[in-house]
Each structure stands twice: as structure tokens, then as C-alpha cells.
Design an enzyme around this catalytic site. Structure first.
Site, PDB file in Angstrom:
ATOM      1  N   ARG A   1      -4.423   5.978  -0.333  1.00  0.00           N
ATOM      2  CA  ARG A   1      -4.926   5.602  -1.673  1.00  0.00           C
ATOM      3  C   ARG A   1      -5.478   6.830  -2.403  1.00  0.00           C
ATOM      4  NH1 ARG A   1      -1.958   1.339  -0.334  1.00  0.00           N
ATOM      5  NH2 ARG A   1      -3.071  -0.257   0.832  1.00  0.00           N
TER       6      ARG A   1
ATOM      7  N   HIS B   1      11.524   1.776   3.308  1.00  0.00           N
ATOM      8  CA  HIS B   1      10.914   0.457   3.506  1.00  0.00           C
ATOM      9  C   HIS B   1      12.081  -0.517   3.614  1.00  0.00           C
ATOM     10  CE1 HIS B   1       7.698  -2.636   3.043  1.00  0.00           C
ATOM     11  NE2 HIS B   1       8.789  -3.355   2.885  1.00  0.00           N
TER      12      HIS B   1
ATOM     13  N   ALA C   1      -0.965  -7.194   1.066  1.00  0.00           N
ATOM     14  CA  ALA C   1      -0.403  -6.931   2.398  1.00  0.00           C
ATOM     15  C   ALA C   1      -0.953  -5.620   2.925  1.00  0.00           C
ATOM     16  CB  ALA C   1       1.119  -6.846   2.295  1.00  0.00           C
TER      17      ALA C   1
ATOM     18  N   HIS D   1       3.353   7.650   8.943  1.00  0.00           N
ATOM     19  CA  HIS D   1       3.392   6.710   7.801  1.00  0.00           C
ATOM     20  C   HIS D   1       1.964   6.234   7.544  1.00  0.00           C
ATOM     21  CE1 HIS D   1       5.356   3.179   5.562  1.00  0.00           C
ATOM     22  NE2 HIS D   1       4.058   3.057   5.390  1.00  0.00           N
TER      23      HIS D   1
ATOM     24  N   HIS E   1      -7.117  -2.252   2.088  1.00  0.00           N
ATOM     25  CA  HIS E   1      -7.390  -3.041   0.877  1.00  0.00           C
ATOM     26  C   HIS E   1      -8.795  -3.595   1.050  1.00  0.00           C
ATOM     27  CE1 HIS E   1      -3.235  -3.245  -0.671  1.00  0.00           C
ATOM     28  NE2 HIS E   1      -2.854  -3.365   0.586  1.00  0.00           N
TER      29      HIS E   1
ATOM     30  N   LYS F   1      10.537   8.767  -0.256  1.00  0.00           N
ATOM     31  CA  LYS F   1      10.355   7.385   0.182  1.00  0.00           C
ATOM     32  C   LYS F   1      11.144   6.426  -0.689  1.00  0.00           C
ATOM     33  CE  LYS F   1       8.630   3.737   2.147  1.00  0.00           C
ATOM     34  NZ  LYS F   1       7.393   3.372   2.802  1.00  0.00           N
TER      35      LYS F   1
HETATM   36  O1  DOR Z   1       1.520  -4.065   4.525  1.00  0.00           O
HETATM   37  C1  DOR Z   1       1.840  -3.166   3.764  1.00  0.00           C
HETATM   38  N1  DOR Z   1       0.928  -2.548   2.970  1.00  0.00           N
HETATM   39  N2  DOR Z   1       3.116  -2.797   3.693  1.00  0.00           N
HETATM   40  C2  DOR Z   1       3.556  -1.932   2.782  1.00  0.00           C
HETATM   41  O2  DOR Z   1       4.726  -1.668   2.768  1.00  0.00           O
HETATM   42  C3  DOR Z   1       2.637  -1.370   1.776  1.00  0.00           C
HETATM   43  C4  DOR Z   1       1.262  -1.372   2.249  1.00  0.00           C
HETATM   44  C5  DOR Z   1       0.251  -1.098   1.148  1.00  0.00           C
HETATM   45  O3  DOR Z   1       0.442  -0.165   0.383  1.00  0.00           O
HETATM   46  O4  DOR Z   1      -0.741  -1.827   1.083  1.00  0.00           O
HETATM   47 ZN    ZN Z   2       3.402   1.459   4.272  1.00  0.00          ZN
END
Ligand code: DOR
Ligand code: ZN
Length: 343
Positions: A18, A137, A264, A14, A252, A100
């Protein structure tokens, strides 16, 4: 004391890579250690058709550093409009490894996810028939459900009904965070597996919230109480073939993490193997590391384990606090404990 530990080369079941500059910046941190990874399709716009997956796979392959051997295992993002025939054709040509399921609104870029699960029944039937696994998810998005309960409620309201309706569907509960999920997997030995992230083996919700808010520990599903972290550790280190590594490494930029409404995701690709070696050794289970990172996942997906090996050396590893990308710095997950293995 053992000075080296050699395992078959690991896979990541998993991963968020990006696209564009970010893809090129983060991919080398995965391809250094991992031979294969299940690639999450939550781009903007998402990877919904076979054509999208083919184009994204080619962009990933073009970004693999020279000399690294890395195979992206592509997924399609399930929507209420997903065409069972497109999915079946993508599977038949070997383009995709899984589909997914994001409940609509559950996490980053999940707006096109599924709100009405009856609308995807035909796709799930087709997947069960052709042996194509579903990655989930596992969080409900009902605003009335407490965020710390969303995984547990998902099992009862969504997952278990889907599995009853499609008993031959192979399902992976991704990035599980609760003892409820561990128990559910243990109680169901047919067609069910679960991935566990590196960070959920290390942090509980106090790490995020006690003594000041720590945005770099915020991810989804959010880390839960300590008792849940311990249940995940026990599952991961047990050797039970139903549990395997899916890092959910989710880069991120700091700018986007540190907003009043921050993103997140924990970026764990660079130090995952060092952290896992530490975790497994702490729990007296270094001998089970290979099962978790390199054997159980391929077995669940029906793929051979990797032929090559990875050797961990007992040496203090060095990691930067962040990596630089053209979009800005991305902070590397801090396990807040000394590490003793270099991969
Ligand atoms: O923390 C997370 N970041 N959980 C997710 O399900 C998506 C992921 C993201 O794409 O940043
Ligand atoms: Zn994820």
C-alpha cells in the site's frame, strides 16, 4: 529435537505494501524477516509508468525502519496502453523486476487491468526479448465462470495461449490455489514458475464458509477444496525449484474487511515465517523450507540468494490479533493452529 533452524534470509515474491500511513505501518513486519519483496502495483491510481515506480520505490525506501536492510523489487501494472519502450527503459535502468498482469476487474484495484489480451502482445514481445518476467493474477473475470473455477479456466483461455504466442516470456503464476495450476507448472519446465501464499497452505474454503462466514480468510483467488490445499502443500514442500513463496500479504483495515461487500486479502506478513516453519515441519520437510522461501525465487528471477541468514528458534511465538495503523486496526492472519517456531 532440533531447537534452531537456520536458513538464508527469505524473500517475498508477491507483496502488497500500500502507501502512506498504511505502508509505514505494515512495512516493518516484512523488513524484519525478508530482504527483498516483489511489490504489487495495485495502488489507487496504479503504478503504470517508470516514473510512478520510481516515486513509489522512493516512498517505500523512506519507510524502511532504521537498521533494516530491505530492497523493494518494483513492478509495473500492465494496461492496454502500456508503452513497450517505457517498460524496456525501466528494466534497462534496473528500476523494475517484473510486470504485473491483472485481468480487468479480477481483484482489488484491478479496474485498469487488461480486458483484451491482443492489445498487450507488443509489450509481451518486448519483455520476452529483454528477459523481463510477467507476474500473473490467474483468474478469468467472465461472470459466467464459477469463482472456484476461475484459475483453471484462466490457464486454458489466457495463460496457455499467451505462453504459446510468447514462448520466451518468463511467467510467474502468482498465488496458485489449485492442483490444476500445480500440474500445469509441473508439465512445463521452461520459463514458468509459481508462487504460493502462506494462507493457501493452511486454509481451504470450509475455513471461510463453514460455521459462519469468516471475512478475514477471504482473499483472491479464493481458497479452494481441501484436495487443492494438499496439492499446494505437496508442491511447496517438495523442493521443486519452480515453486516459491509469495505471501500476497494484503492489509485492509478491519472496517474495510467487515463490510457487507468486504475487501479480499489476508495480512500474513507478521507470522508468515512462523506458520511456514510449522507447515513444513508438520509435513516432515523442514529441510525444504529454505528452498521455498530463500533459494527458488532468486534462482527463477536470476538474482543471487541473500547472503545473511535467519534463525528460527523452537519457542512458542506471540502475535497480536491485529496491528494498529492510523487508518484503523488490521487483523493478522490466524492460522488456527498452535505455532512452535519463532523467527
Ligand atoms: O486477496 C487479495 N488481495 N488478492 C489480490 O489479488 C489483491 C489483494 C489486495 O490488493 O488486497
Ligand atoms: Zn496480491
Amino acid at each position: 529435537m532440533t531447537q534452531t533452524h537456520t536458513i538464508r534470509r527469505p524473500d517475498d515474491w508477491h507483496l502488497h505494501l500500500r502507501d502512506g500511513d498504511m505502508l509505514r505501518a505494515v512495512l516493518p513486519h516484512t523488513s524484519r524477516h525478508f530482504a527483498r519483496a516483489i511489490i504489487m502495483p495495485n495502488l489507487v491510481p496504479p503504478v503504470v509508468t517508470a516514473a510512478d515506480a520510481r516515486a513509489y520505490r522512493d516512498r517505500i525506501l523512506a519507510a524502511v525502519p532504521k537498521g533494516d536492510d530491505f530492497t523493494p523489487l518494483m513492478t509495473l501494472y500492465l494496461t492496454e496502453d502500456t508503452d513497450p519502450a517505457d517498460v524496456a527503459a525501466a528494466h534497462a535502468e534496473g528500476l523494475i523486476t517484473a510486470v504485473k498482469l491483472y485481468p480487468a476487474g479480477a481483484t482489488t484495484n484491478s479496474a485498469s487491468g487488461v480486458a483484451d489480451f491482443t492489445k498487450v502482445a507488443k509489450v509481451l514481445d518486448k519483455m520476452a526479448q529483454i528477459g523481463l518476467p510477467l507476474c500473473t493474477h490467474g483468474e478469468v473475470t467472465d461472470a459466467s465462470v464459477d469463482i472456484f473455477d476461475r484459475e483453471e479456466v484462466f490457464i486454458d483461455r489466457v495463460l496457455d495461449p499467451i505462453r504459446r504466442q510468447h514462448p520466451d516470456l518468463r511467467v510467474i503464476m502468482e498465488h496458485i490455489t489449485t492442483s490444476n495450476a500445480v500440474d500445469y507448472v509441473r508439465a512445463n519446465d521452461k520459463n514458468l514458475g509459481a508462487t504460493i501464499t502462506t494462507h493457501h497452505l493452511v486454509i481451504n474454503r470450509n475455513h471461510i464458509l463453514a460455521g459462519g462466514i469468516k471475512p478475514h480468510y477471504y482473499c483472491l483467488p479464493v481458497a479452494k477444496r481441501e484436495e487443492h490445499r494438499l496439492a499446494l502443500r505437496a508442491a511447496a514442500t517438495s523442493g521443486d525449484a519452480r515453486f516459491f513463496l509469495g505471501t500476497d500479504s494484503a492489509p485492509h483495515t478491519d472496517e474495510n474487511k467487515l463490510l457487507p461487500c468486504g475487501c479480499a486479502g489476508c495480512f500474513t506478513a507478521p507470522n508468515t515465517m512462523a506458520i511456514l516453519a510449522e507447515v513444513f515441519e508438520q509435513d516432515g520437510a523442514l529441510e525444504q523450507l529454505e528452498a521455498f522461501t530463500s533459494l527458488n525465487g532468486p534462482a527463477f528471477y536470476g538474482l543471487p540468494p541473500n547472503g545473511e541468514t535467519l534463525t528460527l528458534v523452537r519457542e512458542t511465538p506471540q502475535f497480536p490479533a491485529h496491528i494498529d495503523t492510523p487508518d484503523g486496526p488490521v487483523t493478522v492472519f490466524d492460522p488456527a493452529m498452535p505455532l512452535h517456531w519463532t523467527a
